[in-house]
Write an enzyme that holds these catalytic residues in place. Sequence first.
Site, PDB file in Angstrom:
ATOM      1  N   GLY A  37       4.210 -10.209   4.157  1.00  0.00           N
ATOM      2  CA  GLY A  37       5.059 -10.148   5.440  1.00  0.00           C
ATOM      3  C   GLY A  37       4.379 -11.239   6.249  1.00  0.00           C
ATOM      4  O   GLY A  37       3.289 -11.538   6.777  1.00  0.00           O
ATOM      5  N   GLU A  38       5.711 -11.612   7.175  1.00  0.00           N
ATOM      6  CA  GLU A  38       4.464 -12.746   8.305  1.00  0.00           C
ATOM      7  C   GLU A  38       3.774 -11.556   9.666  1.00  0.00           C
ATOM      8  O   GLU A  38       3.879 -11.874  10.839  1.00  0.00           O
ATOM      9  CB  GLU A  38       5.963 -12.861   8.484  1.00  0.00           C
ATOM     10  CG  GLU A  38       6.408 -14.465   8.542  1.00  0.00           C
ATOM     11  CD  GLU A  38       6.880 -15.493   8.536  1.00  0.00           C
ATOM     12  OE1 GLU A  38       7.705 -15.350  10.190  1.00  0.00           O
ATOM     13  OE2 GLU A  38       7.652 -16.963   7.884  1.00  0.00           O
TER      14      GLU A  38
ATOM     15  N   LEU B 181       6.758   3.265   2.122  1.00  0.00           N
ATOM     16  CA  LEU B 181       7.493   2.017   1.808  1.00  0.00           C
ATOM     17  C   LEU B 181       8.765   2.233   2.843  1.00  0.00           C
ATOM     18  O   LEU B 181       9.551   3.443   2.700  1.00  0.00           O
ATOM     19  CB  LEU B 181       8.803   1.441   0.179  1.00  0.00           C
ATOM     20  CG  LEU B 181       6.744   1.520  -0.526  1.00  0.00           C
ATOM     21  CD1 LEU B 181       7.703   0.629  -1.924  1.00  0.00           C
ATOM     22  CD2 LEU B 181       6.787   0.014  -0.565  1.00  0.00           C
TER      23      LEU B 181
ATOM     24  N   MET C  29       0.941  -1.161   0.553  1.00  0.00           N
ATOM     25  CA  MET C  29      -0.178   0.314   0.469  1.00  0.00           C
ATOM     26  C   MET C  29       0.739   1.242   0.045  1.00  0.00           C
ATOM     27  O   MET C  29       0.839   2.664  -0.001  1.00  0.00           O
ATOM     28  CB  MET C  29      -1.069  -0.391   1.359  1.00  0.00           C
ATOM     29  CG  MET C  29      -2.154  -1.358   1.009  1.00  0.00           C
ATOM     30  SD  MET C  29      -3.396  -1.076   2.082  1.00  0.00           S
ATOM     31  CE  MET C  29      -2.886  -0.277   3.733  1.00  0.00           C
ATOM     32  N   GLY C  30       1.968   1.359  -0.346  1.00  0.00           N
ATOM     33  CA  GLY C  30       3.268   2.116   0.027  1.00  0.00           C
ATOM     34  C   GLY C  30       3.756   2.623   1.025  1.00  0.00           C
ATOM     35  O   GLY C  30       3.561   2.045   1.613  1.00  0.00           O
TER      36      GLY C  30
ATOM     37  N   SER D   9       6.742  -0.226  10.022  1.00  0.00           N
ATOM     38  CA  SER D   9       5.434  -0.453   9.434  1.00  0.00           C
ATOM     39  C   SER D   9       4.909   1.261   9.326  1.00  0.00           C
ATOM     40  O   SER D   9       6.065   1.761  10.156  1.00  0.00           O
ATOM     41  CB  SER D   9       4.735  -0.516  10.937  1.00  0.00           C
ATOM     42  OG  SER D   9       3.332  -0.119  10.909  1.00  0.00           O
ATOM     43  N   SER D  10       4.250   1.350   8.570  1.00  0.00           N
ATOM     44  CA  SER D  10       3.845   3.002   7.896  1.00  0.00           C
ATOM     45  C   SER D  10       3.323   3.229   8.791  1.00  0.00           C
ATOM     46  O   SER D  10       3.580   4.942   8.678  1.00  0.00           O
ATOM     47  CB  SER D  10       3.519   2.483   6.551  1.00  0.00           C
ATOM     48  OG  SER D  10       3.632   1.922   5.630  1.00  0.00           O
TER      49      SER D  10
ATOM     50  N   HIS E 237       9.754  -3.312   3.388  1.00  0.00           N
ATOM     51  CA  HIS E 237       8.357  -4.095   1.744  1.00  0.00           C
ATOM     52  C   HIS E 237       9.377  -4.634   1.282  1.00  0.00           C
ATOM     53  O   HIS E 237       9.391  -5.335  -0.170  1.00  0.00           O
ATOM     54  CB  HIS E 237       7.835  -2.537   1.335  1.00  0.00           C
ATOM     55  CG  HIS E 237       7.124  -2.328   2.077  1.00  0.00           C
ATOM     56  ND1 HIS E 237       7.106  -1.018   2.588  1.00  0.00           N
ATOM     57  CD2 HIS E 237       5.826  -2.588   2.221  1.00  0.00           C
ATOM     58  CE1 HIS E 237       5.526  -1.216   3.750  1.00  0.00           C
ATOM     59  NE2 HIS E 237       5.148  -1.748   3.130  1.00  0.00           N
TER      60      HIS E 237
ATOM     61  N   ASP F 291       1.601  -9.300   9.082  1.00  0.00           N
ATOM     62  CA  ASP F 291       1.359  -9.285   9.024  1.00  0.00           C
ATOM     63  C   ASP F 291       0.157 -10.730   8.841  1.00  0.00           C
ATOM     64  O   ASP F 291       0.062 -11.351   8.010  1.00  0.00           O
ATOM     65  CB  ASP F 291      -0.099  -9.234   8.228  1.00  0.00           C
ATOM     66  CG  ASP F 291       0.228  -7.065   8.554  1.00  0.00           C
ATOM     67  OD1 ASP F 291      -0.139  -6.717   8.380  1.00  0.00           O
ATOM     68  OD2 ASP F 291       1.825  -7.250   7.828  1.00  0.00           O
TER      69      ASP F 291
HETATM   70  P1  AMP Z   1       1.277  -3.094   3.532  1.00  0.00           P
HETATM   71  O1  AMP Z   1       1.679  -1.852   2.430  1.00  0.00           O
HETATM   72  O2  AMP Z   1       1.203  -2.551   5.026  1.00  0.00           O
HETATM   73  O3  AMP Z   1       0.484  -3.557   3.051  1.00  0.00           O
HETATM   74  O4  AMP Z   1       2.904  -3.843   3.708  1.00  0.00           O
HETATM   75  C1  AMP Z   1       2.919  -4.688   2.538  1.00  0.00           C
HETATM   76  C2  AMP Z   1       3.601  -5.874   2.425  1.00  0.00           C
HETATM   77  O5  AMP Z   1       4.396  -5.443   3.625  1.00  0.00           O
HETATM   78  C3  AMP Z   1       3.066  -6.825   3.263  1.00  0.00           C
HETATM   79  O6  AMP Z   1       3.190  -8.290   3.283  1.00  0.00           O
HETATM   80  C4  AMP Z   1       3.270  -6.236   5.322  1.00  0.00           C
HETATM   81  O7  AMP Z   1       3.361  -7.904   5.677  1.00  0.00           O
HETATM   82  C5  AMP Z   1       4.332  -6.482   4.005  1.00  0.00           C
HETATM   83  N1  AMP Z   1       5.426  -5.812   5.974  1.00  0.00           N
HETATM   84  C6  AMP Z   1       5.041  -4.690   5.976  1.00  0.00           C
HETATM   85  N2  AMP Z   1       6.168  -4.330   6.964  1.00  0.00           N
HETATM   86  C7  AMP Z   1       7.022  -5.489   7.773  1.00  0.00           C
HETATM   87  C8  AMP Z   1       7.928  -6.065   7.887  1.00  0.00           C
HETATM   88  N3  AMP Z   1       8.561  -4.894   9.025  1.00  0.00           N
HETATM   89  N4  AMP Z   1       8.422  -6.871   8.179  1.00  0.00           N
HETATM   90  C9  AMP Z   1       8.477  -7.666   6.856  1.00  0.00           C
HETATM   91  N5  AMP Z   1       7.278  -7.554   5.957  1.00  0.00           N
HETATM   92  C10 AMP Z   1       6.679  -6.296   6.212  1.00  0.00           C
END
Ligand code: AMP
Length: 279
Positions: free
Chosen positions: A147-148, A33, A30-31, A185-186, A37, A150
């Site tokens: 990512g693990e 980054l 979802m950007g 985390s974003s 990511h 989530d």
């Molecule tokens: P999002 O942009 O938040 O939807 O995340 C996109 C992908 O990045 C998802 O598969 C998340 O689980 C993964 N992700 C987000 N934060 C982390 C992190 N700290 N470590 C590993 N993967 C992550």
Amino acid sequence: MQVCRTISDGRKAVATFRANAETVGLVPTMGFLHAGHMELVKTAKAKADRVVVTIFVNPTQFGEAADLDSYPRDEARDLAMLQDAGVDMVLIPEVSDVYPEGDETIVETTRMANMLHGEVRPGHFRGVTTVVARLFNFVQPDVACFGEKDYQQLQVIKRMTRDLAFPIDIIGVPIVREADGLAMSSRNVRLTAEDRAAALVISQSLDAAQAVTDKSVDSLRDTIRKTINAEPRATIRGLDIVEAETLSDISGPLTTPTAIMLSVEFGGILLLDQRVIQP
Ligand code: AMP
């Protein structure tokens, strides 16, 4: 690096990879980054010839419009990071392209979507599977990385992929953390300085649980609760200790790999973390 803003252009770009018999890895995001990511991108690069990243803030997985509106965005920075990482194509579709007018099709894992985090966020995982199924269909990758962090999302996507027989290898990537242990985390940028410092207690509680010698569901739960409740800024919103793959309820001494899924609120910001504990 190609930047495609329509599904049709994205499909054309993927077709040129396919014409060279190249495999394709997909990283949905979802950007906004961060290094988490980028670890998914690195994994996708190792597993496939070409890497496609999608940036799409998916409206159907947000419960409240305010949360969607306040979701952080920085496309220029994202594109620079992806370019540096050697990504081949970025797909940034419009909402109206992903959800065409009159759209009425959903994808839902009926059990897994509505338990645990899904119980407190009704419709969230249905939104996730609906968009991921569409992204899979747009890009038709060989592998896709999630990512693990989530954790429930990863299990839900694995189940959907299996049930719908998508010929896609789903790869879970371990959590990338800040130097002090906080899962990247974003959302972290929205924490106040005090809450940011206090949020360290989340990973500390998981470390403490992992170090428990007499591992049972109760001893893990007590350890997490005690550690987090000692931090007045933290409020536990979800603490689930479940069978790692099916997310089913368990009790008593650990006999199978067990996932601790934790969500903790700091001043209105919900942070997630998880750990899989071996018996
Ligand atoms: P999002 O942009 O938040 O939807 O995340 C996109 C992908 O990045 C998802 O598969 C998340 O689980 C993964 N992700 C987000 N934060 C982390 C992190 N700290 N470590 C590993 N993967 C992550």
